[in-house]
Design a protein around this motif. Structure first.
Motif, PDB file in Angstrom:
ATOM      1  N   LYS A  70       0.836  -1.193   0.000  1.00 49.16           N
ATOM      2  CA  LYS A  70       0.000   0.000   0.000  1.00 49.16           C
ATOM      3  C   LYS A  70       0.874   1.248   0.000  1.00 49.16           C
ATOM      4  N   PRO A  71       0.272   2.405  -0.319  1.00 51.62           N
ATOM      5  CA  PRO A  71       1.090   3.613  -0.498  1.00 51.62           C
ATOM      6  C   PRO A  71       1.799   4.047   0.778  1.00 51.62           C
ATOM      7  N   GLN A  72       2.888   4.699   0.561  1.00 51.47           N
ATOM      8  CA  GLN A  72       3.624   5.366   1.625  1.00 51.47           C
ATOM      9  C   GLN A  72       3.509   6.869   1.359  1.00 51.47           C
ATOM     10  N   VAL A  73       2.870   7.616   2.273  1.00 53.10           N
ATOM     11  CA  VAL A  73       2.498   9.013   2.052  1.00 53.10           C
ATOM     12  C   VAL A  73       3.411   9.920   2.870  1.00 53.10           C
ATOM     13  N   ARG A  74       3.748  11.073   2.267  1.00 50.47           N
ATOM     14  CA  ARG A  74       4.593  12.058   2.948  1.00 50.47           C
ATOM     15  C   ARG A  74       4.095  13.456   2.583  1.00 50.47           C
ATOM     16  N   VAL A  75       3.912  14.325   3.608  1.00 49.60           N
ATOM     17  CA  VAL A  75       3.477  15.701   3.419  1.00 49.60           C
ATOM     18  C   VAL A  75       4.662  16.616   3.695  1.00 49.60           C
ATOM     19  N   SER A  76       4.894  17.588   2.800  1.00 48.77           N
ATOM     20  CA  SER A  76       5.980  18.543   2.974  1.00 48.77           C
ATOM     21  C   SER A  76       5.438  19.958   2.831  1.00 48.77           C
ATOM     22  N   PRO A 135       0.731  33.314   3.604  1.00 50.43           N
ATOM     23  CA  PRO A 135       0.242  32.144   2.861  1.00 50.43           C
ATOM     24  C   PRO A 135       0.882  30.845   3.355  1.00 50.43           C
ATOM     25  N   LEU A 136       0.236  29.744   3.021  1.00 54.44           N
ATOM     26  CA  LEU A 136       0.744  28.404   3.348  1.00 54.44           C
ATOM     27  C   LEU A 136       0.495  27.493   2.159  1.00 54.44           C
ATOM     28  N   GLU A 137       1.561  26.741   1.763  1.00 53.48           N
ATOM     29  CA  GLU A 137       1.437  25.783   0.655  1.00 53.48           C
ATOM     30  C   GLU A 137       2.008  24.434   1.094  1.00 53.48           C
ATOM     31  N   LEU A 138       1.207  23.378   0.985  1.00 55.25           N
ATOM     32  CA  LEU A 138       1.611  22.012   1.312  1.00 55.25           C
ATOM     33  C   LEU A 138       1.552  21.154   0.060  1.00 55.25           C
ATOM     34  N   SER A 139       2.438  20.163  -0.001  1.00 52.28           N
ATOM     35  CA  SER A 139       2.418  19.192  -1.100  1.00 52.28           C
ATOM     36  C   SER A 139       2.430  17.787  -0.522  1.00 52.28           C
ATOM     37  N   CYS A 140       1.796  16.864  -1.233  1.00 48.70           N
ATOM     38  CA  CYS A 140       1.667  15.474  -0.796  1.00 48.70           C
ATOM     39  C   CYS A 140       2.290  14.563  -1.846  1.00 48.70           C
ATOM     40  N   ALA A 141       3.145  13.623  -1.396  1.00 53.16           N
ATOM     41  CA  ALA A 141       3.778  12.643  -2.282  1.00 53.16           C
ATOM     42  C   ALA A 141       3.460  11.247  -1.769  1.00 53.16           C
ATOM     43  N   ALA A 142       3.097  10.347  -2.691  1.00 52.69           N
ATOM     44  CA  ALA A 142       2.735   8.973  -2.323  1.00 52.69           C
ATOM     45  C   ALA A 142       3.420   8.000  -3.265  1.00 52.69           C
ATOM     46  N   PHE A 143       3.959   6.912  -2.688  1.00 49.80           N
ATOM     47  CA  PHE A 143       4.640   5.873  -3.461  1.00 49.80           C
ATOM     48  C   PHE A 143       4.098   4.521  -3.023  1.00 49.80           C
ATOM     49  N   GLY A 144       3.804   3.682  -3.977  1.00 52.26           N
ATOM     50  CA  GLY A 144       3.288   2.347  -3.672  1.00 52.26           C
ATOM     51  C   GLY A 144       3.381   1.454  -4.895  1.00 52.26           C
ATOM     52  N   LYS A 145       2.984   0.202  -4.715  1.00 49.15           N
ATOM     53  CA  LYS A 145       2.943  -0.745  -5.836  1.00 49.15           C
ATOM     54  C   LYS A 145       1.637  -1.526  -5.749  1.00 49.15           C
ATOM     55  N   PRO A 146       0.726  -1.285  -6.695  1.00 49.24           N
ATOM     56  CA  PRO A 146       0.862  -0.368  -7.838  1.00 49.24           C
ATOM     57  C   PRO A 146       0.834   1.086  -7.405  1.00 49.24           C
ATOM     58  N   ALA A 194      -4.616  -0.650  -5.098  1.00 46.06           N
ATOM     59  CA  ALA A 194      -5.331  -1.917  -5.030  1.00 46.06           C
ATOM     60  C   ALA A 194      -5.050  -2.676  -3.743  1.00 46.06           C
ATOM     61  N   VAL A 195      -3.955  -2.367  -3.052  1.00 44.03           N
ATOM     62  CA  VAL A 195      -3.599  -3.087  -1.831  1.00 44.03           C
ATOM     63  C   VAL A 195      -4.271  -2.479  -0.607  1.00 44.03           C
ATOM     64  N   GLY A 196      -4.302  -1.159  -0.523  1.00 43.14           N
ATOM     65  CA  GLY A 196      -4.890  -0.546   0.654  1.00 43.14           C
ATOM     66  C   GLY A 196      -4.762   0.965   0.621  1.00 43.14           C
ATOM     67  N   LYS A 197      -5.002   1.593   1.768  1.00 38.75           N
ATOM     68  CA  LYS A 197      -5.033   3.045   1.898  1.00 38.75           C
ATOM     69  C   LYS A 197      -4.078   3.459   3.003  1.00 38.75           C
ATOM     70  N   SER A 198      -3.421   4.609   2.791  1.00 44.84           N
ATOM     71  CA  SER A 198      -2.508   5.172   3.785  1.00 44.84           C
ATOM     72  C   SER A 198      -2.709   6.679   3.822  1.00 44.84           C
ATOM     73  N   HIS A 199      -2.211   7.324   4.878  1.00 41.26           N
ATOM     74  CA  HIS A 199      -2.345   8.769   4.994  1.00 41.26           C
ATOM     75  C   HIS A 199      -1.179   9.336   5.786  1.00 41.26           C
ATOM     76  N   ALA A 200      -1.020  10.654   5.673  1.00 43.76           N
ATOM     77  CA  ALA A 200      -0.049  11.408   6.448  1.00 43.76           C
ATOM     78  C   ALA A 200      -0.727  12.697   6.900  1.00 43.76           C
ATOM     79  N   ASP A 201      -0.458  13.140   8.131  1.00 46.75           N
ATOM     80  CA  ASP A 201      -1.116  14.298   8.727  1.00 46.75           C
ATOM     81  C   ASP A 201      -0.146  15.468   8.854  1.00 46.75           C
ATOM     82  N   TYR A 202      -0.721  16.686   8.759  1.00 47.09           N
ATOM     83  CA  TYR A 202       0.021  17.921   8.995  1.00 47.09           C
ATOM     84  C   TYR A 202      -0.786  18.752   9.987  1.00 47.09           C
TER      85      TYR A 202
END
Length: 462
Positions: free
Chosen positions: A237-243, A257-268, A313-321
């Protein structure tokens, strides 16, 4: 007389014979007789181990040779070579060397049927004989890895089997995952003279195992570096990271102002990604564009936890800020620098200290948290204004005192120089007429008005 007659009638006493030798002693005597024959000649040979399909060389050597005939026989007692003549029609046997002391023969394309004892004979009286054993090694015919699941999911335990078929002797199988050796369980099956070995490996896979090779390595005397491998394919399942893109460093302050970006990596690779606010609704002025979240003007109502969720397809993940909006920076009037003009007067040191004391206390306490760094203790604007006014009043009073002291110092200097110059003029007129006198006494007598005049011109300076 009667006694003699009885002994004669009984006849002569029977002779006593020695007991027969035991069978073990007879064998030892026979072996000694064989060794003694041939005038001390003996045969020397070595066992031969050969891989199937290779060439085996058989050597029969004689020590202390007396030109006796040497011959080589196969396991069926058929003559392969008699001196340098080959009666056997098997062309795989070839003469390598023949002399009075050695008969060396090669056997090409060795097969399992060639395995057994071969006899070297030396024609002496009685003949001597010694045998050599040919051992044929057979490497595994095939090495195969079977995997229970071609594609595994993170956290599953999969089964792998490695089979080495038709080897002689039985092989030893070793497992490796990357450079780390693992332990498997082996089973051996024998078919005729051949052995088939199967090794089982149970492996719990994780996301770090994706793309890592699993190697099955064979230890066998007939082959070196025989191995096969399979690459693991693991889904996770995905691995999520917020920066935080802006502000790059520092605190998130009100009005900025505030700007956040989210990156996720997984297979698929994750296909669904979204932003939400935990335990509250997303503010209307928040702009979400793909994997980015933008707040153009922060305020206290934006405080809270913002979550980026990604799924495949494997599952769900999240990251908090976690967002906390701080107060805008408070403007504090700079400290006055009028104290530099009073450094020459010792009495001004106490005045200078008294005027700068509020500013110094304002910075002696180092902030321990973001709230203190942001002047949270100055949130009461009225108290801040009163402190600033007190600082300005003390500075003005100190400046006035310094100017007054400086003016008095200047006045004292001017008066001193004036009186010093006036005293010099008085002494020059007191000795008037000294130029026309020969000495000091005459100058006094000749002065204008004489002694009486000089007394009348006495001046007193108070």
């Amino acid at each position: 007389m009667a006694g003699r007659a009885q002994r004669s009638a009984a006849g002569p006493a029977p002779a006593i014979l020695p007991p027969p030798p035991p069978p073990l002693l007879l064998l030892l005597l026979a072996a000694a007789a064989v060794i003694r024959t041939g005038d001390g000649q003996n045969l020397v040979t070595e066992d031969v181990t050969v891989v199937e399909g290779d060439v085996a060389t058989i050597s029969c050597r004689v020590k202390n040779s007396d030109d006796s005939v040497i011959q080589l026989l196969n396991p069926n007692r058929q003559t392969i070579y008699f001196r340098d003549f080959r009666p056997l029609k098997d062309s795989r046997f070839q003469l390598v060397n023949f002399s009075n002391s050695e008969l060396r023969v090669s056997l090409t394309n060795v097969s399992i049927s060639d395995e057994g004892r071969y006899f070297c004979q030396l024609y002496t009286d009685p003949p001597q004989e010694i045998y050599t054993t040919i051992t044929v090694l057979v490497p595994p015919r095939n090495l195969v890895i079977d995997i229970q699941k071609e594609i595994a999911v993170e956290g599953e335990e999969i089964e792998l089997n490695c089979t080495a078929m038709a080897s002689r002797p039985a092989t030893t199988i070793r497992w490796f995952k990357g450079n780390k050796e693992l332990t498997g369980k082996s089973e051996v099956e024998q078919w005729s003279d051949m052995y088939t070995v199967t090794s089982q490996l149970l492996l719990k896979v994780g996301r770090e195992d994706d793309g890592v090779p699993v190697i099955c390595l064979v230890d066998h005397p007939a082959v070196k570096d025989l191995q096969t491998q399979r690459y693991l394919e693991v889904m996770y399942k995905p691995q999520v990271r917020v920066s935080q893109n802006y502000p790059v460093q520092g605190l998130t302050r009100e009005g900025e102002p505030l700007e956040l970006s989210c990156a996720a990596f997984g297979k698929p690779q994750p296909t669904d990604m979204r932003w939400l606010r935990v335990d509250d609704e997303m503010p209307q002025h928040v702009v979400v564009s793909g994997s980015n979240l933008l707040i153009s003007n922060l305020n206290k109502t934006d405080n809270g936890t913002y979550r980026c969720e990604a799924s495949n397809a494997v599952g769900k993940s999240h990251a908090d800020y976690m967002l906390f909006v701080y107060d805008p920076p408070t403007t504090i009037p700079p400290p006055t620098t009028t104290t530099t003009t009073t450094t020459t007067i010792p009495t001004t040191i106490t005045d200078t200290t008294a005027t700068t004391e509020p500013a110094v206390h304002g910075f002696t306490h180092l902030p321990n948290s973001a709230e203190e760094l942001d002047y949270g203790d100055l949130s009461d604007s009225r108290a801040g204004e009163e402190g600033a006014i007190r600082s300005v009043d003390h500075a003005v009073v100190g400046g006035v005192v310094a100017v007054v002291v400086f003016a008095m110092l200047c006045l004292l200097i001017i008066l001193g120089r004036y009186f010093a110059r006036h005293k010099g003029t008085y002494f020059t007129h007191e000795a008037k007429g000294a130029d026309d006198a020969a000495d000091a006494d005459t100058a006094i007598i000749n002065a204008e008005g004489g002694q009486n005049n000089s007394e009348e011109k006495k001046e007193y300076f108070i």
